[in-house]
Design a protein around this motif. Structure first.
Motif, PDB file in Angstrom:
ATOM      1  N   PHE A 101       0.822  -1.205   0.000  1.00 49.17           N
ATOM      2  CA  PHE A 101       0.000   0.000   0.000  1.00 49.17           C
ATOM      3  C   PHE A 101       0.862   1.263   0.000  1.00 49.17           C
ATOM      4  CE2 PHE A 101      -2.055   3.373   2.505  1.00 49.17           C
ATOM      5  CZ  PHE A 101      -3.047   3.712   1.600  1.00 49.17           C
ATOM      6  N   LEU A 102       1.886   1.285   0.827  1.00 52.42           N
ATOM      7  CA  LEU A 102       2.736   2.475   0.902  1.00 52.42           C
ATOM      8  C   LEU A 102       3.528   2.697  -0.380  1.00 52.42           C
ATOM      9  CD1 LEU A 102       3.996   2.212   4.587  1.00 52.42           C
ATOM     10  CD2 LEU A 102       2.230   3.732   3.662  1.00 52.42           C
ATOM     11  N   GLU A 103       3.955   1.605  -1.021  1.00 52.39           N
ATOM     12  CA  GLU A 103       4.717   1.723  -2.270  1.00 52.39           C
ATOM     13  C   GLU A 103       3.826   2.134  -3.445  1.00 52.39           C
ATOM     14  OE1 GLU A 103       8.019   1.241  -3.043  1.00 52.39           O
ATOM     15  OE2 GLU A 103       8.518   1.031  -0.927  1.00 52.39           O
ATOM     16  N   ARG A 104       2.565   1.744  -3.423  1.00 46.70           N
ATOM     17  CA  ARG A 104       1.666   1.953  -4.571  1.00 46.70           C
ATOM     18  C   ARG A 104       0.484   2.853  -4.246  1.00 46.70           C
ATOM     19  NH1 ARG A 104       4.534   0.673  -8.873  1.00 46.70           N
ATOM     20  NH2 ARG A 104       5.511  -1.334  -8.611  1.00 46.70           N
ATOM     21  N   ARG A 105       0.635   3.701  -3.270  1.00 45.95           N
ATOM     22  CA  ARG A 105      -0.464   4.590  -2.877  1.00 45.95           C
ATOM     23  C   ARG A 105      -0.895   5.439  -4.069  1.00 45.95           C
ATOM     24  NH1 ARG A 105       0.869   7.848   2.337  1.00 45.95           N
ATOM     25  NH2 ARG A 105       2.568   6.444   1.940  1.00 45.95           N
ATOM     26  N   GLY A 106      -2.202   5.549  -4.279  1.00 49.94           N
ATOM     27  CA  GLY A 106      -2.727   6.356  -5.375  1.00 49.94           C
ATOM     28  C   GLY A 106      -2.899   5.600  -6.677  1.00 49.94           C
ATOM     29  N   THR A 107      -2.541   4.318  -6.708  1.00 47.02           N
ATOM     30  CA  THR A 107      -2.726   3.507  -7.911  1.00 47.02           C
ATOM     31  C   THR A 107      -3.787   2.444  -7.639  1.00 47.02           C
ATOM     32  OG1 THR A 107      -1.045   1.871  -7.302  1.00 47.02           O
ATOM     33  CG2 THR A 107      -0.286   3.815  -8.512  1.00 47.02           C
ATOM     34  N   ASP A 108      -4.131   1.700  -8.698  1.00 43.11           N
ATOM     35  CA  ASP A 108      -5.098   0.615  -8.531  1.00 43.11           C
ATOM     36  C   ASP A 108      -4.558  -0.464  -7.587  1.00 43.11           C
ATOM     37  OD1 ASP A 108      -6.939   1.802 -10.169  1.00 43.11           O
ATOM     38  OD2 ASP A 108      -6.335   0.693 -11.957  1.00 43.11           O
ATOM     39  N   VAL A 109      -3.280  -0.748  -7.697  1.00 40.19           N
ATOM     40  CA  VAL A 109      -2.673  -1.758  -6.828  1.00 40.19           C
ATOM     41  C   VAL A 109      -2.723  -1.289  -5.375  1.00 40.19           C
ATOM     42  CG1 VAL A 109      -0.541  -2.996  -6.277  1.00 40.19           C
ATOM     43  CG2 VAL A 109      -1.212  -2.691  -8.645  1.00 40.19           C
ATOM     44  N   GLY A 110      -2.493  -0.002  -5.150  1.00 42.98           N
ATOM     45  CA  GLY A 110      -2.591   0.539  -3.795  1.00 42.98           C
ATOM     46  C   GLY A 110      -3.996   0.412  -3.234  1.00 42.98           C
ATOM     47  N   SER A 111      -4.993   0.679  -4.084  1.00 40.64           N
ATOM     48  CA  SER A 111      -6.388   0.543  -3.653  1.00 40.64           C
ATOM     49  C   SER A 111      -6.727  -0.906  -3.344  1.00 40.64           C
ATOM     50  CB  SER A 111      -7.326   1.065  -4.739  1.00 40.64           C
ATOM     51  OG  SER A 111      -7.079   2.422  -4.985  1.00 40.64           O
ATOM     52  N   GLN A 112      -6.239  -1.815  -4.181  1.00 40.27           N
ATOM     53  CA  GLN A 112      -6.491  -3.236  -3.940  1.00 40.27           C
ATOM     54  C   GLN A 112      -5.811  -3.699  -2.661  1.00 40.27           C
ATOM     55  OE1 GLN A 112      -5.048  -5.046  -7.507  1.00 40.27           O
ATOM     56  NE2 GLN A 112      -6.957  -4.746  -8.617  1.00 40.27           N
ATOM     57  N   SER A 113      -4.601  -3.226  -2.417  1.00 31.17           N
ATOM     58  CA  SER A 113      -3.911  -3.639  -1.193  1.00 31.17           C
ATOM     59  C   SER A 113      -4.631  -3.098   0.035  1.00 31.17           C
ATOM     60  CB  SER A 113      -2.453  -3.186  -1.207  1.00 31.17           C
ATOM     61  OG  SER A 113      -2.363  -1.784  -1.162  1.00 31.17           O
ATOM     62  N   LEU A 114      -5.180  -1.896  -0.057  1.00 36.70           N
ATOM     63  CA  LEU A 114      -5.953  -1.357   1.056  1.00 36.70           C
ATOM     64  C   LEU A 114      -7.217  -2.185   1.288  1.00 36.70           C
ATOM     65  CD1 LEU A 114      -6.053   0.885   3.162  1.00 36.70           C
ATOM     66  CD2 LEU A 114      -7.310   2.274   1.501  1.00 36.70           C
ATOM     67  N   MET A 115      -7.850  -2.622   0.199  1.00 38.85           N
ATOM     68  CA  MET A 115      -9.034  -3.468   0.314  1.00 38.85           C
ATOM     69  C   MET A 115      -8.681  -4.800   0.974  1.00 38.85           C
ATOM     70  SD  MET A 115     -11.398  -5.093  -2.685  1.00 38.85           S
ATOM     71  CE  MET A 115     -10.036  -6.062  -3.275  1.00 38.85           C
ATOM     72  N   TYR A 116      -7.576  -5.430   0.536  1.00 36.01           N
ATOM     73  CA  TYR A 116      -7.155  -6.692   1.140  1.00 36.01           C
ATOM     74  C   TYR A 116      -6.732  -6.498   2.599  1.00 36.01           C
ATOM     75  CZ  TYR A 116      -7.264  -9.426  -3.164  1.00 36.01           C
ATOM     76  OH  TYR A 116      -7.661 -10.102  -4.278  1.00 36.01           O
ATOM     77  N   LEU A 117      -6.132  -5.362   2.899  1.00 40.94           N
ATOM     78  CA  LEU A 117      -5.753  -5.064   4.277  1.00 40.94           C
ATOM     79  C   LEU A 117      -6.997  -4.932   5.155  1.00 40.94           C
ATOM     80  CD1 LEU A 117      -3.297  -4.578   6.070  1.00 40.94           C
ATOM     81  CD2 LEU A 117      -3.439  -2.167   5.481  1.00 40.94           C
ATOM     82  N   ALA A 118      -8.029  -4.280   4.642  1.00 40.26           N
ATOM     83  CA  ALA A 118      -9.293  -4.180   5.381  1.00 40.26           C
ATOM     84  C   ALA A 118      -9.925  -5.553   5.558  1.00 40.26           C
ATOM     85  CB  ALA A 118     -10.250  -3.245   4.658  1.00 40.26           C
ATOM     86  N   LEU A 119      -9.873  -6.373   4.515  1.00 37.28           N
ATOM     87  CA  LEU A 119     -10.410  -7.731   4.605  1.00 37.28           C
ATOM     88  C   LEU A 119      -9.646  -8.552   5.641  1.00 37.28           C
ATOM     89  CD1 LEU A 119     -12.366  -9.865   3.460  1.00 37.28           C
ATOM     90  CD2 LEU A 119     -10.645 -10.370   1.733  1.00 37.28           C
ATOM     91  N   MET A 120      -8.340  -8.399   5.668  1.00 38.64           N
ATOM     92  CA  MET A 120      -7.530  -9.121   6.650  1.00 38.64           C
ATOM     93  C   MET A 120      -7.866  -8.659   8.062  1.00 38.64           C
ATOM     94  SD  MET A 120      -5.325 -11.429   6.820  1.00 38.64           S
ATOM     95  CE  MET A 120      -4.170 -12.111   7.958  1.00 38.64           C
ATOM     96  N   THR A 121      -8.065  -7.368   8.241  1.00 41.40           N
ATOM     97  CA  THR A 121      -8.438  -6.840   9.553  1.00 41.40           C
ATOM     98  C   THR A 121      -9.783  -7.403  10.004  1.00 41.40           C
ATOM     99  OG1 THR A 121      -7.229  -4.809   9.052  1.00 41.40           O
ATOM    100  CG2 THR A 121      -8.819  -4.708  10.853  1.00 41.40           C
ATOM    101  N   VAL A 122     -10.724  -7.487   9.086  1.00 42.04           N
ATOM    102  CA  VAL A 122     -12.027  -8.067   9.411  1.00 42.04           C
ATOM    103  C   VAL A 122     -11.876  -9.538   9.777  1.00 42.04           C
ATOM    104  CG1 VAL A 122     -14.260  -8.711   8.419  1.00 42.04           C
ATOM    105  CG2 VAL A 122     -13.362  -6.411   8.076  1.00 42.04           C
ATOM    106  N   MET A 123     -11.082 -10.283   9.014  1.00 44.94           N
ATOM    107  CA  MET A 123     -10.904 -11.713   9.297  1.00 44.94           C
ATOM    108  C   MET A 123     -10.239 -11.933  10.660  1.00 44.94           C
ATOM    109  SD  MET A 123     -12.316 -13.528   7.079  1.00 44.94           S
ATOM    110  CE  MET A 123     -11.662 -15.084   7.630  1.00 44.94           C
ATOM    111  N   VAL A 124      -9.237 -11.131  10.977  1.00 45.09           N
ATOM    112  CA  VAL A 124      -8.580 -11.263  12.277  1.00 45.09           C
ATOM    113  C   VAL A 124      -9.560 -10.914  13.392  1.00 45.09           C
ATOM    114  CG1 VAL A 124      -6.759 -10.293  13.736  1.00 45.09           C
ATOM    115  CG2 VAL A 124      -6.245 -10.947  11.392  1.00 45.09           C
TER     116      VAL A 124
END
Length: 106
Positions: free
Chosen positions: A39-62
């Motif tokens: 997320f920090l490396e790709r902030r502002g790109t589609d990959v950054g948005s996807q990593s933020l989405m997966y990070l939120a999903l991981m937080t929910v799963m934990v």
């Protein structure tokens, strides 16, 4: 009446002890740290948005692990595999771009 544990973390510590709990939590920690890196490396790109989405999903799963035992479900394991493959691919591209920037072809 039997006492049933309805927490992933209580189940892990009761079945595997401290060492098993540490071994169980290492992949979660690695996934979260690497998702933050992507997320920090790709902030502002589609990959950054996807990593933020997966990070939120991981937080929910934990967080859901506090009330649900989720390591007996194949769907949760597939979700973890998708997150691992996403960050592995993203980190691979980041490393390739870093090498290209250091050694540009003339």
């Amino acid at each position: 009446m039997a006492n049933l544990l309805y927490s992933t973390y209580a189940e892990v510590i009761s079945c595997n002890g401290i060492i098993g709990t540490i071994l169980y939590s290492i992949p979660f920690s690695l996934i979260i740290c690497r998702m933050i890196t992507v997320f920090l490396e790709r902030r502002g790109t589609d990959v950054g948005s996807q990593s933020l989405m997966y990070l939120a999903l991981m937080t929910v799963m934990v967080s859901l692990g506090l009330g649900v035992i989720h390591f007996y479900s194949i769907a949760d394991n597939i979700m973890f595999a998708l997150m691992i493959s996403f960050y592995a691919e993203a980190l691979s591209k980041i490393r390739q771009e870093a090498v290209t920037v250091k050694n540009p072809n003339p």
